[in-house]
Scaffold this motif. Structure first.
Motif, short mmCIF file in Angstrom:
data_model
loop_
_atom_site.label_atom_id
_atom_site.label_comp_id
_atom_site.label_asym_id
_atom_site.label_seq_id
_atom_site.Cartn_x
_atom_site.Cartn_y
_atom_site.Cartn_z
N GLU A 18 0.85 -1.19 0.00
CA GLU A 18 0.00 0.00 0.00
C GLU A 18 0.88 1.24 0.00
N PRO A 19 0.84 2.05 -1.06
CA PRO A 19 1.65 3.26 -1.10
C PRO A 19 1.00 4.40 -0.29
N GLN A 20 1.78 5.45 -0.03
CA GLN A 20 1.27 6.62 0.69
C GLN A 20 0.10 7.24 -0.07
N LYS A 21 0.27 7.39 -1.36
CA LYS A 21 -0.77 7.95 -2.23
C LYS A 21 -0.92 7.04 -3.44
N GLY A 22 -2.13 6.91 -3.93
CA GLY A 22 -2.34 6.10 -5.11
C GLY A 22 -2.97 4.75 -4.80
N LYS A 23 -2.93 3.89 -5.78
CA LYS A 23 -3.58 2.59 -5.69
C LYS A 23 -2.64 1.53 -5.11
N SER A 24 -3.23 0.51 -4.49
CA SER A 24 -2.46 -0.58 -3.91
C SER A 24 -2.01 -1.56 -4.98
N TYR A 25 -0.88 -2.21 -4.71
CA TYR A 25 -0.34 -3.26 -5.57
C TYR A 25 -0.35 -4.56 -4.79
N ARG A 26 -0.43 -5.67 -5.52
CA ARG A 26 -0.31 -6.98 -4.88
C ARG A 26 0.38 -7.93 -5.84
N PHE A 27 0.97 -8.98 -5.25
CA PHE A 27 1.59 -10.03 -6.05
C PHE A 27 1.45 -11.33 -5.29
N ALA A 28 1.45 -12.43 -6.04
CA ALA A 28 1.25 -13.75 -5.45
C ALA A 28 2.54 -14.24 -4.81
N ALA A 29 2.39 -14.86 -3.65
CA ALA A 29 3.51 -15.49 -2.95
C ALA A 29 3.03 -16.85 -2.48
N PHE A 30 3.79 -17.87 -2.73
CA PHE A 30 3.38 -19.20 -2.32
C PHE A 30 3.39 -19.32 -0.81
N GLU A 31 2.53 -20.14 -0.29
CA GLU A 31 2.28 -20.23 1.15
C GLU A 31 3.54 -20.46 1.98
N PRO A 32 4.45 -21.33 1.59
CA PRO A 32 5.64 -21.54 2.43
C PRO A 32 6.55 -20.31 2.54
N THR A 33 6.58 -19.45 1.52
CA THR A 33 7.48 -18.30 1.54
C THR A 33 6.80 -17.01 1.98
N ARG A 34 5.51 -17.04 2.19
CA ARG A 34 4.76 -15.81 2.46
C ARG A 34 5.25 -15.07 3.69
N LEU A 35 5.34 -15.74 4.84
CA LEU A 35 5.72 -15.07 6.08
C LEU A 35 7.16 -14.57 6.02
N PHE A 36 8.04 -15.38 5.47
CA PHE A 36 9.43 -14.98 5.33
C PHE A 36 9.55 -13.75 4.43
N LEU A 37 8.87 -13.77 3.30
CA LEU A 37 8.95 -12.68 2.34
C LEU A 37 8.37 -11.39 2.93
N LYS A 38 7.23 -11.50 3.59
CA LYS A 38 6.61 -10.32 4.20
C LYS A 38 7.54 -9.71 5.25
N ARG A 39 8.12 -10.54 6.10
CA ARG A 39 9.03 -10.05 7.14
C ARG A 39 10.26 -9.40 6.52
N GLN A 40 10.83 -10.02 5.50
CA GLN A 40 12.02 -9.46 4.86
C GLN A 40 11.72 -8.11 4.19
N LEU A 41 10.57 -8.01 3.50
CA LEU A 41 10.22 -6.75 2.85
C LEU A 41 9.98 -5.64 3.86
N LYS A 42 9.38 -5.98 5.01
CA LYS A 42 9.20 -4.97 6.06
C LYS A 42 10.54 -4.50 6.61
N GLU A 43 11.49 -5.41 6.76
CA GLU A 43 12.82 -5.01 7.23
C GLU A 43 13.53 -4.11 6.22
N TYR A 44 13.44 -4.44 4.93
CA TYR A 44 14.02 -3.58 3.91
C TYR A 44 13.32 -2.23 3.88
N HIS A 45 12.02 -2.21 4.09
CA HIS A 45 11.27 -0.96 4.11
C HIS A 45 11.75 -0.06 5.25
#
Length: 159
Positions: free
Chosen positions: A128-155
């Motif tokens: 979800e960006p500050q302004k504008g429309k939201s984006y989404r992409f598919a992540a397979f179930e085993p990698t979802r939590l890892f990927l979300k956590r890693q992206l939040k850390e990079y953010h």
């Protein structure tokens, strides 16, 4: 936020995430289930309803194969932005439409979350960006939590 047609990975990429391992696991599982159904079809003496039920089972498992194959992604983390292949954007009718490869600046990201669709092999990670429309992409179930956590850390690190 600008859209690109093809995914070109620059030299200053911090991390590249690909879901190809889980795609191959899904495909191997699909082939094993398909072989089992075909074995049962040829070795058993079933009534017409048995063959119909096996045919329906084959059709249902084949839909998962095409879902697995089309939703594999490449996510590239750069110090200044996040690149997502096969992204979807919400339109004015609140429907998700495919927009291809997108680049989102870290400073423009407001939140990163996940969405689950019932009876699917994958989740959606929503940016979800500050302004504008939201984006989404598919992540397979085993990698979802890892990927979300890693992206939040990079953010946190790059915003």
């Amino acid at each position: 936020m600008k859209q690109k047609q093809t995914m070109i990975i620059r030299e200053n990429a911090v991390k590249v995430y690909k879901d190809t391992v889980w795609v191959w696991i899904g495909i191997i599982f699909f082939v094993a289930v398909l072989a089992f159904f075909i074995y049962l079809l040829f070795t058993g003496n079933y009534s017409i309803w048995g063959y119909v039920s096996f045919g329906v089972a084959l059709i249902l498992t084949s839909t998962y194969f095409f879902e697995i194959k089309k939703d594999r992604n490449t996510i590239v983390v750069y110090p200044d932005s996040l690149h997502i292949e096969h992204a979807q954007m919400i339109n004015n009718d609140f429907l998700w439409e495919n927009v291809g490869t997108v680049e989102i600046k870290w400073s423009q990201i407001k939140r990163i979350s996940c969405e689950y669709l019932y009876k699917q092999y994958y989740y959606y990670v929503i940016i979800e960006p500050q302004k504008g429309k939201s984006y989404r992409f598919a992540a397979f179930e085993p990698t979802r939590l890892f990927l979300k956590r890693q992206l939040k850390e990079y953010h946190k690190q790059y915003k």
